[in-house]
Design a protein around this motif. Structure first.
Motif, PDB file in Angstrom:
ATOM      1  N   LYS A  30     -12.981 -80.232  59.137  1.00 27.87           N
ATOM      2  CA  LYS A  30     -12.885 -81.405  60.013  1.00 27.87           C
ATOM      3  C   LYS A  30     -12.467 -81.007  61.428  1.00 27.87           C
ATOM      4  N   HIS A  31     -11.565 -80.031  61.532  1.00 21.92           N
ATOM      5  CA  HIS A  31     -11.177 -79.537  62.855  1.00 21.92           C
ATOM      6  C   HIS A  31     -12.389 -78.937  63.574  1.00 21.92           C
ATOM      7  N   GLU A  32     -13.125 -78.124  62.844  1.00 22.64           N
ATOM      8  CA  GLU A  32     -14.275 -77.438  63.447  1.00 22.64           C
ATOM      9  C   GLU A  32     -15.381 -78.427  63.835  1.00 22.64           C
ATOM     10  N   ALA A  33     -15.514 -79.521  63.081  1.00 25.18           N
ATOM     11  CA  ALA A  33     -16.574 -80.502  63.332  1.00 25.18           C
ATOM     12  C   ALA A  33     -16.395 -81.214  64.675  1.00 25.18           C
ATOM     13  N   VAL A  34     -15.141 -81.299  65.132  1.00 22.33           N
ATOM     14  CA  VAL A  34     -14.886 -81.945  66.427  1.00 22.33           C
ATOM     15  C   VAL A  34     -14.594 -80.891  67.501  1.00 22.33           C
TER      16      VAL A  34
END
Length: 289
Positions: A30-34
């Motif tokens: 989720k961190h990487e997705a944003v």
């Protein structure tokens, strides 16, 4: 991290390694997705989990609205030692959630639970609903051993422990903590007199309608309970189940009708306190014994 995998409860009573790995992997994703660079601490926590060997037992901890918690030691396998009673199933969560929202049903009463399994429902009721006495029961020796351990893990004494002067049958329970006992109870052989000795004022069970044989056994034990109570006010029974096979549920209500046990469906409540399997349909029936 401090509220999840590094929470004091999780540090003291580690959850499943697989669960922690999936959680951390999803958090990093989720961190990487944003396009946010995940903190080094996340990668360090994941590396620590990846190096951990999955034991046969893990812990599950549930935070209650009261601020209290229930922690259970459970098997990491759905079926182990020939039983499914070493893990918590959705209907146990559903019944616990309903009980927390309806504490007056259990307050100052003696509760008998049939098929307690890992103990989640009973421990939640003991911690939030103020029953005067609570009888956990099951028939499998491994389930009973784990169940006793979970009761002690959550700070309750067992009634059989005569060393505690506050835990004897003559003690008037005016504290937050009920008298707790564990009974080995085989539905097919238990007698009416053995059931009468429990003197239950409320009877509950969760996730015990998984095959026709258990349905027949449960109805028989409910009949014995109804017959053995004599002049005592008829207790209400609350049976919670996941609707896996509608035919099994229909068989249960049909057998209740044949046994002369009235029942009604309890209105559904919001499922927001515990994590549930997706798309699982659950129900609670209220019976008058």
């Amino acid at each position: 991290l401090s509220q999840t995998v590094k929470h004091p409860l999780c540090v003291k009573h580690p959850p499943s390694v697989k669960y922690a790995r999936c959680f951390l992997s999803e958090l990093i994703r989720k961190h990487e997705a944003v396009h946010t660079e995940p903190l080094d601490e996340l990668y360090e926590a994941l590396a620590e989990v990846l190096m951990t060997v999955e034991p046969t037992q893990c812990h599950r901890s549930y935070l209650l609205p009261s601020g209290d918690s229930v922690t259970l030691s459970e098997s990491t396998a759905i079926i182990s030692h020939g039983t499914t009673g070493l893990v918590t199933w959705d209907a146990a969560l559903y019944l616990a959630e309903w009980a927390i929202q309806n504490p007056a049903v259990f307050a100052h009463r003696t509760v008998l639970e049939l098929g307690s399994g890992a103990g989640l429902t009973g421990l939640a009721i003991c911690k939030t609903c103020r029953p005067s006495a609570y009888i956990f029961s099951d028939c499998h020796s491994c389930v009973l051993e784990q169940l006793r351990g979970n009761i002690l893990l959550n700070g309750h004494s067992l009634e059989a422990d005569a060393t505690d002067p506050e835990r004897n049958p003559g003690h008037t329970c005016d504290s937050e903590s009920p008298r707790v006992t564990v009974a080995q109870l085989d539905w097919d052989v238990v007698t009416a007199s053995q059931l009468a000795a429990f003197q239950p004022e409320v009877v509950i069970a969760a996730d015990v309608l998984y095959c026709p044989e258990t349905v027949l056994s449960l109805v028989r034990v409910l009949q014995r309970l109804s017959a053995c109570l004599g002049d005592q006010q008829a207790p209400d029974a609350y049976i919670a189940f996941t609707v896996r096979n509608p035919e099994t549920c229909q068989m249960f209500t049909s057998k209740l009708g044949s046994a002369g046990i009235p029942w009604e469906a309890v209105p559904h409540h919001d499922q927001k306190l515990f994590p549930y399997e997706e798309h699982s349909e659950m129900a609670i029936l209220k019976l008058t014994l």
